[in-house]
Design a protein around this motif. Structure first.
Motif, PDB file in Angstrom:
ATOM      1  N   UNK A  43      12.818   5.431   6.224  1.00 47.90           N
ATOM      2  CA  UNK A  43      11.489   5.013   6.640  1.00 47.90           C
ATOM      3  C   UNK A  43      10.669   4.691   5.407  1.00 47.90           C
ATOM      4  N   UNK A  44      10.002   3.563   5.466  1.00 56.77           N
ATOM      5  CA  UNK A  44       9.100   3.201   4.392  1.00 56.77           C
ATOM      6  C   UNK A  44       7.690   3.472   4.885  1.00 56.77           C
ATOM      7  N   UNK A  45       7.029   4.433   4.280  1.00 58.42           N
ATOM      8  CA  UNK A  45       5.687   4.811   4.685  1.00 58.42           C
ATOM      9  C   UNK A  45       4.691   3.941   3.919  1.00 58.42           C
ATOM     10  N   UNK A  46       3.762   3.311   4.624  1.00 62.17           N
ATOM     11  CA  UNK A  46       2.793   2.470   3.923  1.00 62.17           C
ATOM     12  C   UNK A  46       1.889   3.319   3.046  1.00 62.17           C
ATOM     13  N   UNK A  47       1.598   2.792   1.889  1.00 59.63           N
ATOM     14  CA  UNK A  47       0.747   3.489   0.933  1.00 59.63           C
ATOM     15  C   UNK A  47      -0.703   3.078   1.145  1.00 59.63           C
ATOM     16  N   UNK A  48      -1.608   4.007   0.979  1.00 59.82           N
ATOM     17  CA  UNK A  48      -3.026   3.731   1.128  1.00 59.82           C
ATOM     18  C   UNK A  48      -3.530   3.111  -0.170  1.00 59.82           C
ATOM     19  N   UNK A  49      -4.147   1.950  -0.018  1.00 59.47           N
ATOM     20  CA  UNK A  49      -4.712   1.276  -1.183  1.00 59.47           C
ATOM     21  C   UNK A  49      -6.225   1.375  -1.076  1.00 59.47           C
ATOM     22  N   UNK A  50      -6.834   1.992  -2.056  1.00 56.03           N
ATOM     23  CA  UNK A  50      -8.278   2.142  -2.032  1.00 56.03           C
ATOM     24  C   UNK A  50      -8.897   1.066  -2.911  1.00 56.03           C
TER      25      UNK A  50
END
Length: 165
Positions: A43-50
């Protein structure tokens, strides 16, 4: 024939050799089967981009708003029903083929007929844009991408109470 005991008596100890054979066979079977039992998927978990600045809306998206008083807004310009029918086909033509979308925000107190009129204007604009694109570019003939898709959102008033049935 010797039964293993003293003076012709039977031996009372258990023979563990067949038991060890069975246990080793079962151990090998489990060792072989365990890797096949794992059904985990990568699973590729999306990264939070701030980001510090809010993202600007896509200029290709067409936004139509109908306010409570019946005012129609195309993008940020206030228009009447006829102005919407005149400006909308040109805005639809700017969208890429096959990805033509119109977002419609409607206030909850707007009369149903005004929303139907706007949806009818979108339908007419879709047909007009399709005809214009077929006239302008021969290589897209028959491959226009279809009609405009409409996403409708209902804005509720702050403090509005739902009716109890």
């Amino acid at each position: 024939m010797d039964a293993g005991g003293a003076k012709g008596k039977q031996k009372s100890d258990i023979n563990v050799t067949p038991l060890i054979d069975i246990v080793l066979v079962l151990l090998i079977v489990f060792i072989v089967m365990v890797p096949g039992l794992s059904k985990a998927m990568k699973v590729v978990v999306p990264q939070v981009v701030q980001t510090s600045a809010p993202q600007k809306p896509d200029p290709n998206n067409i936004l139509i708003q109908i306010e409570q008083d019946g005012t129609i807004t195309l993008q940020q310009d206030k228009v009447d029903a006829q102005g919407l029918k005149d400006k909308l086909p040109d805005a639809v033509l700017l969208q890429p083929l096959g990805y033509r979308k119109v977002f419609l925000k409607v206030d909850e107190d707007v009369q149903f007929q005004s929303m139907v009129d706007v949806l009818d204007a979108v339908r007419v604009a879709s047909e007009t844009a399709k005809k214009k694109s077929l006239e302008q570019v021969d290589k897209f003939q028959g491959q226009d991408g279809g009609d405009v898709k409409v996403a409708v959102s209902l804005r509720k008033r702050a403090g509005a109470v739902a009716p109890v049935s």
